[in-house]
Design an enzyme around this catalytic site. Sequence first.
Site, PDB file in Angstrom:
ATOM      1  N   LYS A 120     -11.695 -12.974 -16.197  1.00 31.03           N
ATOM      2  CA  LYS A 120     -12.878 -13.173 -15.644  1.00 31.03           C
ATOM      3  C   LYS A 120     -13.733 -12.093 -14.965  1.00 31.03           C
ATOM      4  O   LYS A 120     -14.991 -12.492 -15.432  1.00 31.03           O
ATOM      5  CB  LYS A 120     -12.407 -14.079 -14.126  1.00 31.03           C
ATOM      6  CG  LYS A 120     -11.691 -15.430 -14.364  1.00 31.03           C
ATOM      7  CD  LYS A 120     -12.109 -16.291 -13.073  1.00 31.03           C
ATOM      8  CE  LYS A 120     -11.540 -17.733 -13.343  1.00 31.03           C
ATOM      9  NZ  LYS A 120      -9.922 -17.462 -13.709  1.00 31.03           N
ATOM     10  N   PHE A 121     -13.499 -11.194 -14.715  1.00 29.84           N
ATOM     11  CA  PHE A 121     -14.366  -9.886 -14.376  1.00 29.84           C
ATOM     12  C   PHE A 121     -14.518  -9.291 -15.755  1.00 29.84           C
ATOM     13  O   PHE A 121     -15.843  -9.252 -16.068  1.00 29.84           O
ATOM     14  CB  PHE A 121     -13.578  -8.947 -13.415  1.00 29.84           C
ATOM     15  CG  PHE A 121     -14.434  -7.648 -13.234  1.00 29.84           C
ATOM     16  CD1 PHE A 121     -15.707  -7.595 -12.682  1.00 29.84           C
ATOM     17  CD2 PHE A 121     -13.937  -6.645 -13.630  1.00 29.84           C
ATOM     18  CE1 PHE A 121     -16.406  -6.572 -12.683  1.00 29.84           C
ATOM     19  CE2 PHE A 121     -14.382  -5.286 -13.511  1.00 29.84           C
ATOM     20  CZ  PHE A 121     -15.974  -5.416 -13.054  1.00 29.84           C
ATOM     21  N   LEU A 253      -8.538   4.594  -8.700  1.00 35.51           N
ATOM     22  CA  LEU A 253      -8.678   3.355  -8.198  1.00 35.51           C
ATOM     23  C   LEU A 253      -7.381   2.542  -7.516  1.00 35.51           C
ATOM     24  O   LEU A 253      -6.527   2.545  -8.086  1.00 35.51           O
ATOM     25  CB  LEU A 253      -9.047   2.071  -9.449  1.00 35.51           C
ATOM     26  CG  LEU A 253      -8.966   0.648  -9.117  1.00 35.51           C
ATOM     27  CD1 LEU A 253      -9.878   0.210  -7.991  1.00 35.51           C
ATOM     28  CD2 LEU A 253      -9.267  -0.196 -10.474  1.00 35.51           C
ATOM     29  N   CYS A 254      -7.484   2.362  -6.355  1.00 37.95           N
ATOM     30  CA  CYS A 254      -6.291   1.838  -5.568  1.00 37.95           C
ATOM     31  C   CYS A 254      -6.641   1.051  -4.543  1.00 37.95           C
ATOM     32  O   CYS A 254      -7.717   1.261  -3.763  1.00 37.95           O
ATOM     33  CB  CYS A 254      -5.618   3.206  -5.039  1.00 37.95           C
ATOM     34  SG  CYS A 254      -4.096   2.861  -4.149  1.00 37.95           S
ATOM     35  N   SER A 261      -4.254  -8.766  -5.449  1.00 37.43           N
ATOM     36  CA  SER A 261      -4.606  -9.947  -6.227  1.00 37.43           C
ATOM     37  C   SER A 261      -5.624 -10.784  -5.258  1.00 37.43           C
ATOM     38  O   SER A 261      -5.738 -12.114  -5.194  1.00 37.43           O
ATOM     39  CB  SER A 261      -3.579 -10.700  -6.315  1.00 37.43           C
ATOM     40  OG  SER A 261      -2.434 -10.093  -7.036  1.00 37.43           O
ATOM     41  N   LYS A 262      -6.500  -9.930  -4.555  1.00 31.98           N
ATOM     42  CA  LYS A 262      -7.585 -10.620  -3.901  1.00 31.98           C
ATOM     43  C   LYS A 262      -8.911 -10.399  -4.399  1.00 31.98           C
ATOM     44  O   LYS A 262     -10.152 -10.638  -3.705  1.00 31.98           O
ATOM     45  CB  LYS A 262      -7.602 -10.322  -2.538  1.00 31.98           C
ATOM     46  CG  LYS A 262      -6.163 -10.878  -1.922  1.00 31.98           C
ATOM     47  CD  LYS A 262      -6.058 -10.461  -0.391  1.00 31.98           C
ATOM     48  CE  LYS A 262      -4.730 -10.658   0.268  1.00 31.98           C
ATOM     49  NZ  LYS A 262      -4.093 -11.951   0.197  1.00 31.98           N
ATOM     50  N   LEU A 264     -10.342  -7.515  -4.943  1.00 37.50           N
ATOM     51  CA  LEU A 264     -11.079  -6.467  -4.330  1.00 37.50           C
ATOM     52  C   LEU A 264     -11.540  -5.258  -5.413  1.00 37.50           C
ATOM     53  O   LEU A 264     -12.632  -5.004  -5.424  1.00 37.50           O
ATOM     54  CB  LEU A 264     -10.138  -5.867  -3.430  1.00 37.50           C
ATOM     55  CG  LEU A 264     -10.901  -5.129  -2.231  1.00 37.50           C
ATOM     56  CD1 LEU A 264     -11.806  -6.089  -1.504  1.00 37.50           C
ATOM     57  CD2 LEU A 264      -9.895  -4.827  -1.108  1.00 37.50           C
ATOM     58  N   LEU A 539      -7.254  13.520 -15.430  1.00 36.68           N
ATOM     59  CA  LEU A 539      -6.288  13.871 -14.312  1.00 36.68           C
ATOM     60  C   LEU A 539      -5.341  12.686 -13.666  1.00 36.68           C
ATOM     61  O   LEU A 539      -6.229  11.502 -13.508  1.00 36.68           O
ATOM     62  CB  LEU A 539      -6.967  14.711 -13.288  1.00 36.68           C
ATOM     63  CG  LEU A 539      -7.697  16.021 -14.054  1.00 36.68           C
ATOM     64  CD1 LEU A 539      -8.208  16.841 -12.753  1.00 36.68           C
ATOM     65  CD2 LEU A 539      -6.365  16.755 -14.489  1.00 36.68           C
TER      66      LEU A 539
HETATM   67  S1  MYA Z   1      -6.332   3.284 -13.196  1.00 35.46           S
HETATM   68  C1  MYA Z   1      -5.252   3.286 -11.764  1.00 35.46           C
HETATM   69  C2  MYA Z   1      -5.374   1.808 -11.417  1.00 35.46           C
HETATM   70  N1  MYA Z   1      -4.364   1.839 -10.030  1.00 35.46           N
HETATM   71  C3  MYA Z   1      -3.130   1.592  -9.915  1.00 35.46           C
HETATM   72  O1  MYA Z   1      -2.500   0.937 -10.740  1.00 35.46           O
HETATM   73  C4  MYA Z   1      -2.808   1.934  -8.755  1.00 35.46           C
HETATM   74  C5  MYA Z   1      -1.790   0.514  -8.007  1.00 35.46           C
HETATM   75  N2  MYA Z   1      -2.615  -0.554  -8.299  1.00 35.46           N
HETATM   76  C6  MYA Z   1      -3.645  -1.043  -7.728  1.00 35.46           C
HETATM   77  O2  MYA Z   1      -4.006  -0.283  -6.376  1.00 35.46           O
HETATM   78  C7  MYA Z   1      -4.306  -2.551  -7.712  1.00 35.46           C
HETATM   79  O3  MYA Z   1      -3.271  -3.090  -8.636  1.00 35.46           O
HETATM   80  C8  MYA Z   1      -5.401  -2.174  -8.680  1.00 35.46           C
HETATM   81  C9  MYA Z   1      -6.158  -3.784  -9.145  1.00 35.46           C
HETATM   82  C10 MYA Z   1      -6.751  -1.725  -7.913  1.00 35.46           C
HETATM   83  C11 MYA Z   1      -5.232  -1.445  -9.845  1.00 35.46           C
HETATM   84  N3  MYA Z   1      -8.469  -0.999 -14.141  1.00 35.46           N
HETATM   85  O4  MYA Z   1      -8.465  -6.816  -7.244  1.00 35.46           O
HETATM   86  P1  MYA Z   1      -7.496  -7.714  -8.121  1.00 35.46           P
HETATM   87  C12 MYA Z   1      -8.546  -5.884 -13.198  1.00 35.46           C
HETATM   88  C13 MYA Z   1      -9.332  -1.943 -14.369  1.00 35.46           C
HETATM   89  O5  MYA Z   1      -7.253  -8.976  -7.894  1.00 35.46           O
HETATM   90  P2  MYA Z   1      -5.551  -5.963  -7.822  1.00 35.46           P
HETATM   91  C14 MYA Z   1      -7.762   3.765 -12.721  1.00 35.46           C
HETATM   92  O6  MYA Z   1      -7.919   4.286 -11.634  1.00 35.46           O
HETATM   93  C15 MYA Z   1      -7.534  -7.123 -13.591  1.00 35.46           C
HETATM   94  O7  MYA Z   1      -7.822  -6.913 -15.194  1.00 35.46           O
HETATM   95  N4  MYA Z   1      -9.383  -3.218 -14.015  1.00 35.46           N
HETATM   96  O8  MYA Z   1      -6.475  -6.726  -8.587  1.00 35.46           O
HETATM   97  C16 MYA Z   1      -9.029   3.737 -13.555  1.00 35.46           C
HETATM   98  C17 MYA Z   1      -8.564  -8.215 -13.028  1.00 35.46           C
HETATM   99  O9  MYA Z   1      -9.727  -8.453 -13.960  1.00 35.46           O
HETATM  100  P3  MYA Z   1      -9.741  -9.433 -14.956  1.00 35.46           P
HETATM  101  C18 MYA Z   1      -8.223  -3.430 -13.601  1.00 35.46           C
HETATM  102  O10 MYA Z   1      -4.029  -5.708  -8.350  1.00 35.46           O
HETATM  103  C19 MYA Z   1      -9.651   2.643 -13.065  1.00 35.46           C
HETATM  104  C20 MYA Z   1      -8.845  -7.791 -11.666  1.00 35.46           C
HETATM  105  O11 MYA Z   1      -8.914  -6.182 -12.014  1.00 35.46           O
HETATM  106  C21 MYA Z   1      -7.104  -2.693 -13.295  1.00 35.46           C
HETATM  107  O12 MYA Z   1      -5.373  -6.081  -6.266  1.00 35.46           O
HETATM  108  C22 MYA Z   1     -11.032   2.181 -14.066  1.00 35.46           C
HETATM  109  C23 MYA Z   1      -7.861  -8.268 -10.441  1.00 35.46           C
HETATM  110  O13 MYA Z   1      -8.545  -7.760  -9.572  1.00 35.46           O
HETATM  111  C24 MYA Z   1      -7.273  -1.303 -13.754  1.00 35.46           C
HETATM  112  N5  MYA Z   1      -6.402  -0.448 -13.541  1.00 35.46           N
HETATM  113  O14 MYA Z   1      -6.350  -4.407  -8.001  1.00 35.46           O
HETATM  114  C25 MYA Z   1     -11.713   1.165 -13.584  1.00 35.46           C
HETATM  115  N6  MYA Z   1      -6.033  -3.320 -12.889  1.00 35.46           N
HETATM  116  O15 MYA Z   1      -9.649 -11.014 -14.201  1.00 35.46           O
HETATM  117  C26 MYA Z   1     -12.777   0.802 -14.260  1.00 35.46           C
HETATM  118  C27 MYA Z   1      -6.416  -4.639 -12.703  1.00 35.46           C
HETATM  119  O16 MYA Z   1     -11.238  -9.557 -15.653  1.00 35.46           O
HETATM  120  C28 MYA Z   1     -13.912   1.389 -14.286  1.00 35.46           C
HETATM  121  N7  MYA Z   1      -7.748  -4.908 -12.915  1.00 35.46           N
HETATM  122  O17 MYA Z   1      -8.619  -9.358 -15.970  1.00 35.46           O
HETATM  123  C29 MYA Z   1     -15.003   0.862 -15.046  1.00 35.46           C
HETATM  124  C30 MYA Z   1     -16.285   1.959 -15.271  1.00 35.46           C
HETATM  125  C31 MYA Z   1     -17.174   1.678 -13.991  1.00 35.46           C
HETATM  126  C32 MYA Z   1     -18.491   2.704 -13.836  1.00 35.46           C
HETATM  127  C33 MYA Z   1     -19.198   2.473 -14.685  1.00 35.46           C
HETATM  128  C34 MYA Z   1     -20.516   3.584 -14.958  1.00 35.46           C
HETATM  129  C35 MYA Z   1     -21.664   3.353 -15.732  1.00 35.46           C
END
Ligand code: MYA
Length: 539
Positions: A120-121, A253-254, A261-262, A264, A539
Site C-alpha cells: 500500500k505504501f 529505520l527502527c 504493524s501500525k 508508523l 553501514l
Molecule cells: S533497513 C532496517 C530496517 N529496520 C529493521 O528491520 C529493524 C526492526 N524492524 C523494525 O523496526 C520495523 O519492523 C520497521 C517496519 C521499522 C522496519 N524498509 O510501520 P509498519 C514497509 C522500508 O506497519 P513495522 C533500513 O534501515 C512495509 O513493506 N520499508 O511496519 C533502511 C510496509 O509497506 P507496504 C519497510 O514493521 C530503511 C510498511 O513498511 C521496511 O511496524 C529504508 C509497514 O509499515 C524496511 N526495512 O515497521 C527506508 N520494513 O505496505 C526507505 C517494512 O507498502 C527509505 N517496510 O508493503 C526510502 C528513501 C527515503 C528518502 C528519500 C529521499 C529522496
Amino acid sequence: MSSSSQIIDTTQVSDPEDQCSTPEHEIDDAVVPEASSSKPKKKKKSKAAKVLNAVRGKNEIPQELVTHVVDRVVAEHGPNTAATNEDNIRQVLEQMKIMDVIKGKSGISGRGKKAMGEHKFWATQPVPQLGDEASPDDGFIEPDKPREEVRQDAYPLPKDFEWSILDINDSKQIKEVYDLLSLNYVEDDEAAFRFQYSAEFLEWALKPPGYLKEWHLGVRVSSNRKLVAFISGVPVTLRVRGNVFRACEINYLCVHKKLRSKRLAPVLIKEITRQVNLTGIFQAIYTAGVVLPTPVSTCRYFHRSLNIPKLVDVKFTYVPRSMTLARMIRVYKTAAKPELSGLREMEERDVSDVADLFTRYMQRFSMGPIMTLDEVRHQFLSGRGRMDEPSEHYRRPGQVVWTYVVEDPKTRRITDFFSFYSLPSTIINHPKHGLLEAAYLFYYASDVAFAEDSEADNNLKKRLEALVGDALIIANQAKFDVFNALTLMDNCSFLESLKFGAGDGLLNFYLYNWRTAPLAGVSAAGGVEPGKGVGVVML
Ligand code: MYA
C-alpha cells in the site's frame, strides 16, 4: 540480515558460473502508548517438480531434492563432474531461489512476499514496481521540485507522539538512539542475534562531512519523551553507471517492538523524504533484508569463522559430520601477525593517496560513492578510537573502523589499502555469551587492478587474497569472532580461497527515485560478473 525463501521455481534455469558462492556450508518496561493503526503455469509435472511441490514451505533445500538432481546429472553427464558434488547442487538450488527474489517472484522467508497491489505504501512511491519492465534508460522517476513546492509542514503523527530532531553531538541523545536500536533493531529470522551498533559507531556513521541534523529523525512519546522510533539519512555523492548525483543514504529505520504493524514506518519514511527534498535532494540509496519494490541488486552474506569454539557454542556455525572440533579449529587458524611487507595502519598523511587510489579503483563497479578528501578522512580515519588511551593488541578503546595501507618501501607510494568495521550482535538468551564480535569488510583498493591483464593473469585475485588475508589476521588478533563480507565489489574472487562460507542472509540494495537496470550482486547481470555491479558498502 537473513534467511531463505520458500518457493523454488524449476522453470528458472540459472547458470552456476554466473553466481558468487562457495560450498559450506525485551522490550524495556517504559510505558509506550498504542498508536492508532491507521504463479506457476499449469503443465504436466516432472518428478523434480513433484519433489519441489512436496517441499514448498520449507526453508532448507531438502536432501531428497539434492539426491534427485545428482541422479539426473549422473544419468546425463556421467559420475565424475563437479556438478555431481552435493554441496554444489545445494548451492545452485539456493541461488535459484535468490534469482526468484530478484525477479520479484518470492520473498525472503516469505516475509517480503506480497503481491504488488499489497504494498500500500510502496505502490505510491517513486520506485520501480515489482514486475515492471526494466527501463533501458537510466534516470529519475519523478522530477525534482522547487523548494516552495515541497510540503512545508511535518507529516502528522498519531496522537500521543511527536517528532524530535536528534542532536547526535549530545552523548545523552546518542545513548537514546543506541538504547532504541540495541533492543529493537534488526534480528535474524530465528531471533538468535540482534545488531548492536555501539554509540561510538552511531556517532561515526551519522556524522560524515556535510551531515544535517534534520536527517536524524526520531519519534517520542509526548508524555514522557521516550524515543520510540528513528530513521536517519546522511549525504552521499553517488555514481550509478554513467550518472553522478547527490543522494541520501537512509539507514537505522527502527520502530519500537510495541509499536509494530501500525503503519508508523511509512510516516517516518515520508517525513525524512520531505526533509531531504527540502535540501534539494531527490534520490536515495538504502538496503534491507526484506524484499520491497524493487531491489536494484541482491547480495549474499558470507562469513569467515575466527573463534571456532565460541561460534559453535552460540550455534552460529556447527562442526560438520566429517570433522572434529579440533580439526575445525586448525582449519580456520590464522597467522600470528600480518604478512604483507609495507603494511601499516593508515595515518593522516595517507589521506590524499588513499582517496586517489579509492577513486580510481571504484571505477571498476557499476555503482559506487564518490568521496572528497574530507569524506575519506572521515570514513577511514575518524573511527579509529581514542589514540591517547592504552589499547589492547590491534584494538583501541572506542575503535569502530580499522584501515591499513601498503606503502611501497622504495617509492613510498601507497599501493593498496583495506578497511573493516566493527558491528557486534547481541546473542539473545544465551547463558554464557552475550555478544558476537563481528568485523565487516569495508572498502579496499589495490593498484594491481590498473596493470594490463591483471585479471586475466589472476594477479588482482592473488593481491586481494593477500590483503584480505591480512585483514583476517588483524581481526583475529583484535578478538573478533567472525569476519563478514557481502558478494559485492571484487569479493567473489577471494571469498572461497579465504574460507568464507555462504550465509543464509541476503541484503537487497534499493534506489529511491532512480531507475537503472539490475546491478550484478550475488548473480551476474547485464554481462557484468557477480559482485561488480555494487561498489557501495552500507553501514
Ligand atoms: S533497513 C532496517 C530496517 N529496520 C529493521 O528491520 C529493524 C526492526 N524492524 C523494525 O523496526 C520495523 O519492523 C520497521 C517496519 C521499522 C522496519 N524498509 O510501520 P509498519 C514497509 C522500508 O506497519 P513495522 C533500513 O534501515 C512495509 O513493506 N520499508 O511496519 C533502511 C510496509 O509497506 P507496504 C519497510 O514493521 C530503511 C510498511 O513498511 C521496511 O511496524 C529504508 C509497514 O509499515 C524496511 N526495512 O515497521 C527506508 N520494513 O505496505 C526507505 C517494512 O507498502 C527509505 N517496510 O508493503 C526510502 C528513501 C527515503 C528518502 C528519500 C529521499 C529522496
